[in-house]
Design a protein around this motif. Structure first.
Motif, mmCIF file in Angstrom:
data_model
loop_
_atom_site.group_PDB
_atom_site.id
_atom_site.type_symbol
_atom_site.label_atom_id
_atom_site.label_comp_id
_atom_site.label_asym_id
_atom_site.label_seq_id
_atom_site.Cartn_x
_atom_site.Cartn_y
_atom_site.Cartn_z
ATOM 1 N N LEU B 258 40.587 7.862 107.061
ATOM 2 C CA LEU B 258 39.740 6.718 107.402
ATOM 3 C C LEU B 258 38.507 7.134 108.181
ATOM 4 N N LEU B 278 47.121 5.737 104.885
ATOM 5 C CA LEU B 278 45.906 5.586 105.685
ATOM 6 C C LEU B 278 46.247 5.844 107.138
ATOM 7 N N TYR B 279 45.451 6.649 107.795
ATOM 8 C CA TYR B 279 45.666 6.842 109.230
ATOM 9 C C TYR B 279 44.312 7.091 109.870
ATOM 10 N N GLY B 280 44.305 7.285 111.162
ATOM 11 C CA GLY B 280 43.063 7.608 111.832
ATOM 12 C C GLY B 280 42.758 6.645 112.952
ATOM 13 N N SER B 281 41.491 6.543 113.281
ATOM 14 C CA SER B 281 41.095 5.781 114.453
ATOM 15 C C SER B 281 40.068 4.725 114.129
ATOM 16 N N GLY B 319 50.257 2.581 106.165
ATOM 17 C CA GLY B 319 49.269 2.828 107.200
ATOM 18 C C GLY B 319 49.931 3.328 108.473
ATOM 19 N N LEU B 320 49.225 4.186 109.187
ATOM 20 C CA LEU B 320 49.715 4.658 110.483
ATOM 21 C C LEU B 320 48.576 4.580 111.497
ATOM 22 N N ASN B 321 48.763 3.752 112.490
ATOM 23 C CA ASN B 321 47.782 3.572 113.550
ATOM 24 C C ASN B 321 48.499 3.814 114.872
ATOM 25 N N MET B 322 48.423 5.044 115.344
ATOM 26 C CA MET B 322 49.225 5.441 116.503
ATOM 27 C C MET B 322 48.855 4.643 117.752
#
Lengths: 445, 445
Positions: B258, B278-281, B319-322
Motif C-alpha cells: 500500500l 494488503l498491509y502497510g501504513s 488486510g493487515l493493519n498493525m
C-alpha cells in the motif's frame, strides 16, 4: 480392455454421447440385470443414475447405459459405493455454472475397485481399491475417471467410509487448514453444522488444541450433533445475537456454506484477524438461483467488499469452490495432497465419518429429498449392491405406483421442469394433476 | 517514582498536555543537557523528536519536553534505540486516520531499559531490557508505555537489534503465517522488497522449505537485496509480465504494501488458492493521500470485490493493519504471541535484521528523507546517544544554516504546511522563498 482405449478422449466422448442419445428412447426396465453376453460385440450395458433434464426428482432415473470405455490417462472403476453431495441437487435443477448437457450420469464421488487401466497410467493397477472424484458419472456400476482424480484407499478403509470421507473431509480440511489457518484456541462458527461438511469440520477442528466450534443447525438435528459441537444454535433464529451472548468479542472463523442460510450478520461477528470463508456448491454468480432452493439474499450476493475495509478491520474474505478448483483450475495435485492428509488422519483414528443413511441407486430421489429437506445428519451414501426399498402403493389416482421412480420416459415433463420447483412433492402432485387433465382432454375430444 | 503515578490516566494526560502547551513557547536549545536538579521540583526535561504540526521535514524538531509520568499499567523506559517506520512519514504529513493532536512526540518503536514500573504491573521490573511499541512518543529519552505494548528482550539482543526486529518482523510474521499461511513450495511476490518489512519477509520465508520469493524493488537496490530474493524485478516496470515469464501459472501469495506501488496487476497473478494481502501504513480510506506520497491509484482503492468472485476463483483477499490491531482492536495479546515467536527465531539465528543506517535524534529529518526517497535497504534506526552529523553550511540565502533542523519555532509555517507537499525539498525552497518575500515586504513597508 486397455487395448480398446487408445482413442483420443474427444472421440470417446462423442461415441458416448451417441450412445446416450440412442438411450433417450424409452428406457429398459432399470431392475433388469445386464444382458447376457452375446456374440458380435453388442454394447455391454450397466445401471446408472441418469439426469434426463434439469428439474425435479422425476428427472432422475436409473437407466441402462453403455459401459464406459477408457480414455487416455483414465482408469475404469467397478463402483461399490457413492457419495451424495449438495452439489448433486444443484446440478439436478441446473443451478450451477457451465451445467452439463443432459442426459448425463450424475455423481461426483464414488469408491470401488479398478477394473482396467489405460496405457501410460502407471500409478494404479487392476484390483486397486480407490475413491474417485470424477466430473459427473460417478453413480453407475462402472465409471472411467482420469487417474488424477483417483486416490488409493488405506488398506482397512471400506468403500462406504471412503465415499463418506473423500469430498466432505477434503473440503473441510482445506477450509480449516489451507484457507482458515486454524490455530489453537480459536473460535469457529459453522453453518449447516449437521451436514456432511459441517460434521467433518467439527471433527477436524478437534484435532487442534482448544478450538471452540459453534454450529448453526435446524432444531431437529440438535440432539444428534450436540456431541460434536461446543454450542449449537438454532437455524432461522437471530444466531448472531446468540453468538454474541456466548462470545461478546466475536469469532475467529466463519464458514458460510452458501446454502441459503441467512448469513448476513456473520461477517460482523468476526474478530480482528478473523476470516470469513464462503464455500459450497451454489451458483449465485449468475443469479440463476432456482426457487427449489430459494436462496436468501445474503450480503455476499449483494455487497461488494472494499479491500481497504479488510485492511482497516484486519479481516480476510475468502472463497473455496472445490469443483472449480478440481476441474477448471488445475487443482488436482493439491486435492491429492489434502486427500493424503485426510487418509492419514483416518488411519490414526482422528476422524470417523458420520453416515446418515445408505440407499440403493434406485432410491436416489428419496435420498435427494432427504438432503433437500435438511433431514440428514452426516453423509448420505449410495450402495449399488442394495435392492431398492419396497415402495408403498399410493392411493389410486388413475393408476397405481409401485416405485417412486417412474420408469416411463416422460421427457417432455422433465424438460418443462427445468426451472426447478419449490418442493419436489408439490411437483409430483402437479404432474399427477396435469396427467389427469390431459386424460380428461383426450376423453372429451 | 512509582508513588507519583497513582493519578488516573486521563488526569496524567491532561497534565502532559498542559506541559506540552507551555512548551510551544520558543524552544530551548535541543543540544542542551537536562537542567541541573533544583529544589522545589522544577519539571525534569528530556530530549524528544516532536512533530509541531503536519507537514514537511521542518515540522519535525528535537525539543526539550517534560519527562513523562507513569500512568496506570505503564512502565517508564530509558530509550536506547528507536525504529523509523514508513508510518512515521505518514503521520508527519497527517495522512493517517485519527491523526494525533500536534505537537506530539513521534515514534512507534523503541528499545531500552525499564526505569520505573507503575504499581500493579507485575510482569516487568526496573532494569528489564525491553522493546516497546507505544502509540506515539517512542522517540525521546524517556517514554511511559502501557505494559501490554512492552516485550522483554532475549538476553543477548542489543537495543538496536530489538528496534530493527520488533515491528518489521512481527508484521512480516503475521503476513506470512497468520494471514498468508505460507506452506512449503509456495511462491511469494513482495513489493517494496528492499524495505524493512520486505527484507524481514524474505528471511522468514526462508524458514519454510522450498518457498520462492520474488521481490519488486528500485533498480538501485537490486545488488543489495538480490542475495535475499530468488528473483528481483524492477519497480516501475511491467512487473506482472516479468512474473508471468518466470511463473506462467502465477504466484501463491502477493504482499501489497500500500505504499503507492503500481500493484494493479497483482491480483491477476494469483494462482487458485492464492492470497492477496494488503498491509502497510497508508491511509487510503478517506482519500486523504497527501501528494507527498502521490499514491498511484491501485485497484483496491477503486474496485470493490465481489465475495462470489473470490468463491469462483478460489482466492483470498486480506488486510493487515498493525496500528489498528494494536491500538484500536485489542490485538496486544496476539502481537505478544507473535513477538515471542520472532524472538525465538532470532535466538536460534534464523533471522538477522538488516540495518540500513543509524541516526542521531537530531538527524531524523534526513533519515525520513532517505526513507521517502526509498534509498534505504533494511531498517533505519535512531540512537539517542549519537551526536548529530555536522551539517555543511548552505549557500547564503539571507542567513546561514548550521543544521537541517531549524531551531526556531515557526509554528505558523508548520500549521500552513499541514496538508503536506509534493516533495520535502521543494517545500524547503518554498519556505525560503516565502521568508525572502516577507523580508522584502518588511523592507518595502
Amino acid at each position: 480392455m486397455a487395448e480398446e482405449n487408445q482413442k483420443p478422449v474427444e472421440e470417446k466422448q462423442a461415441q458416448q454421447q451417441q450412445s446416450q442419445e440412442k438411450d433417450d428412447a424409452p428406457a429398459k426396465d432399470a431392475e433388469q440385470e445386464s444382458p447376457e453376453k452375446a456374440p458380435e460385440e453388442p454394447p455391454k450395458e450397466m445401471k446408472a443414475v441418469v439426469l434426463t433434464g434439469f428439474g425435479g426428482l422425476k428427472s432422475v432415473k436409473v437407466l441402462k447405459k453403455p459401459e464406459p470405455t477408457l480414455g487416455e490417462g483414465e482408469v475404469l472403476i467397478r463402483v461399490k459405493a457413492c457419495g451424495l453431495n449438495f452439489q448433486d441437487l444443484m446440478v439436478r435443477v441446473g443451478a450451477i455454472d457451465s451445467p452439463p448437457k443432459t442426459p448425463v450420469i450424475l455423481g461426483f464421488e464414488c469408491a470401488g475397485e479398478i477394473e482396467a487401466v489405460a496405457e501410460g497410467v502407471d500409478n494404479f493397477k487392476v484390483g486397486d481399491r480407490v475413491v474417485a472424484l470424477p466430473e459427473y458419472r460417478a453413480w453407475a456400476e462402472l465409471v472411467a475417471v482420469p487417474a488424477k482424480y483417483v486416490y488409493r484407499l488405506p488398506d482397512t478403509m471400506s468403500f462406504l467410509d471412503a465415499s463418506s470421507v473423500a469430498i466432505n473431509y477434503v473440503v473441510a480440511h482445506m477450509l480449516l487448514f489451507d484457507v482458515g489457518n486454524l490455530q489453537p484456541g480459536k473460535t469457529l462458527l459453522v453453518h449447516s453444522a449437521g451436514g456432511g461438511v459441517g460434521q467433518a469440520v467439527a471433527q477436524l477442528a478437534r484435532t487442534v488444541k482448544g478450538v471452540t466450534v459453534i454450529g448453526v443447525a435446524s432444531k431437529s438435528k440438535h440432539e444428534a450433533i450436540q456431541g460434536s459441537m461446543d454450542h449449537v444454535i438454532e437455524r432461522g433464529t437471530d444466531y448472531a445475537s446468540e453468538v454474541r451472548k456466548l462470545y461478546p468479542e466475536g469469532v475467529d472463523i466463519v464458514l458460510d456454506c452458501l446454502c441459503g442460510e441467512e448469513c448476513n450478520r456473520g461477517y460482523s461477528l468476526l474478530k480482528p484477524m478473523g476470516k470469513y470463508i464462503l464455500y459450497g456448491s451454489a451458483n449465485v454468480v449468475t443469479g440463476e438461483t432456482k426457487s427449489l432452493f430459494s436462496l436468501a439474499k445474503s450480503w455476499w450476493q449483494v455487497d461488494k467488499v472494499s479491500p481497504i475495509k479488510l485492511f482497516d478491520e484486519n479481516k480476510t474474505l475468502a472463497g473455496l469452490n472445490m469443483r472449480h478448483l478440481m476441474y477448471q483450475q488445475g487443482g488436482a495435485a493439491h486435492i491429492q495432497s489434502v486427500m493424503d492428509k485426510v487418509f492419514a488422519m483416518w488411519s490414526k483414528g482422528q476422524i470417523q465419518p458420520v453416515v446418515d443413511s445408505t440407499w440403493a441407486l434406485e432410491d436416489v430421489p428419496e435420498a435427494m429429498q432427504k438432503m433437500h429437506d435438511r433431514k440428514n445428519v452426516g453423509k448420505i451414501l449410495l450402495d449399488p449392491s442394495l435392492e431398492p426399498k419396497p415402495k408403498p402403493a399410493t392411493p389410486a389416482k388413475g393408476k397405481g405406483k409401485s416405485s417412486s421412480i417412474d420408469k416411463e420416459d416422460k421427457k417432455k415433463d422433465d424438460d418443462e421442469n427445468g426451472s426447478g420447483d419449490n418442493d419436489a412433492k408439490e411437483e409430483e402432485k402437479k404432474e399427477d394433476k396435469k396427467k389427469e387433465e390431459k386424460k380428461e382432454e383426450k376423453e372429451s375430444s
